[in-house]
Design a protein around this motif. Structure first.
Motif, PDB file in Angstrom:
ATOM      1  N   THR A   1      57.099 -96.786  25.875  1.00 43.96           N
ATOM      2  CA  THR A   1      57.611 -97.531  24.734  1.00 43.96           C
ATOM      3  C   THR A   1      58.391 -98.728  25.258  1.00 43.96           C
ATOM      4  O   THR A   1      59.304 -98.568  26.076  1.00 43.96           O
TER       5      THR A   1
ATOM      6  N   THR B  62      60.735-101.926  24.010  1.00 43.73           N
ATOM      7  CA  THR B  62      61.521-102.426  22.877  1.00 43.73           C
ATOM      8  C   THR B  62      62.288-103.678  23.284  1.00 43.73           C
ATOM      9  O   THR B  62      62.520-103.920  24.474  1.00 43.73           O
TER      10      THR B  62
ATOM     11  N   THR C 106      56.176-102.568  21.781  1.00 47.83           N
ATOM     12  CA  THR C 106      55.097-101.667  21.388  1.00 47.83           C
ATOM     13  C   THR C 106      55.395-101.151  19.987  1.00 47.83           C
ATOM     14  O   THR C 106      56.538-101.178  19.540  1.00 47.83           O
ATOM     15  N   GLU C 107      54.367-100.692  19.323  1.00 48.44           N
ATOM     16  CA  GLU C 107      54.557-100.033  18.030  1.00 48.44           C
ATOM     17  C   GLU C 107      54.621 -98.540  18.305  1.00 48.44           C
ATOM     18  O   GLU C 107      53.608 -97.858  18.318  1.00 48.44           O
ATOM     19  N   GLY C 108      55.815 -98.035  18.593  1.00 48.00           N
ATOM     20  CA  GLY C 108      55.966 -96.644  18.988  1.00 48.00           C
ATOM     21  C   GLY C 108      55.501 -96.456  20.417  1.00 48.00           C
ATOM     22  O   GLY C 108      55.501 -97.395  21.212  1.00 48.00           O
ATOM     23  N   ALA C 109      55.070 -95.245  20.745  1.00 48.75           N
ATOM     24  CA  ALA C 109      54.579 -94.962  22.095  1.00 48.75           C
ATOM     25  C   ALA C 109      53.192 -95.585  22.265  1.00 48.75           C
ATOM     26  O   ALA C 109      52.318 -95.412  21.418  1.00 48.75           O
TER      27      ALA C 109
END
Length: 172
Positions: free
Chosen positions: A117, A119, A103-106
């Protein structure tokens, strides 16, 4: 009678020539999309296992899906636990070339009001092993849920990992 026979033969020939098969293509995320049997472990900030699945949630293996969005773009896909774990479904950025995702951040959870999130998501072709011993693609990623009451008290994040669904009952 000859006219009827001629028309029948002509119709039959037309029928055979119109029965060509159209080539059906895959989705843009075909390399990273799939059904996965996974388990979850709690890990610390150095990715060392703190609690194994049996100690943490007692779930064992459960099914998740990765699949393309309605836009069918190669650089985004959904990760969905089908309500089998935390009831999450979120959109992630996808790199088809590296077979990675995050994800791009939350990110928004599409199933209920919370954020998560993801990663270090990756698909590893042939790196997993099915229950019957045959090789399989594997999936691995870390996730943090905004509504996790135990985060940072007992562990830093959750590690979800497993293998691609084979379709064989002996591997379920």
């Amino acid at each position: 009678m000859k006219k009827l026979l001629y028309i029948a033969v002509l119709a039959l020939c037309a029928g055979f020539t119109s029965c060509e098969k159209d080539e059906i293509g895959g989705t843009a995320t075909e390399a990273t999309a799939g059904q996965w049997y996974v388990s979850v472990n709690a890990v610390d900030e150095n990715n060392n296992v703190v609690f194994e699945d049996e100690d943490l949630f007692g779930l064992g293996q459960f099914l998740i899906l990765t699949y393309n969005t309605s836009d069918n773009k190669a650089d985004e896909m959904f990760v969905d636990d089908l309500g089998n774990f935390w009831d999450f479904k979120c959109k992630v950025k996808n790199n088809i070339n590296d077979l990675t995702f995050a994800t791009e951040g939350a990110a928004e959870n599409y199933n209920y009001d919370m954020q998560l999130t993801i990663t270090d998501g990756k698909i590893l072709p042939g790196a997993g092993v099915q229950k019957n011993g045959s090789p399989a693609d594997s999936i691995s990623f870390y996730v943090v849920f905004s509504d996790d009451d135990y985060i940072n008290e007992y562990y830093s994040k959750l590690h979800i990992a497993g293998v691609r669904y084979s379709g064989l009952a002996e591997n379920d």
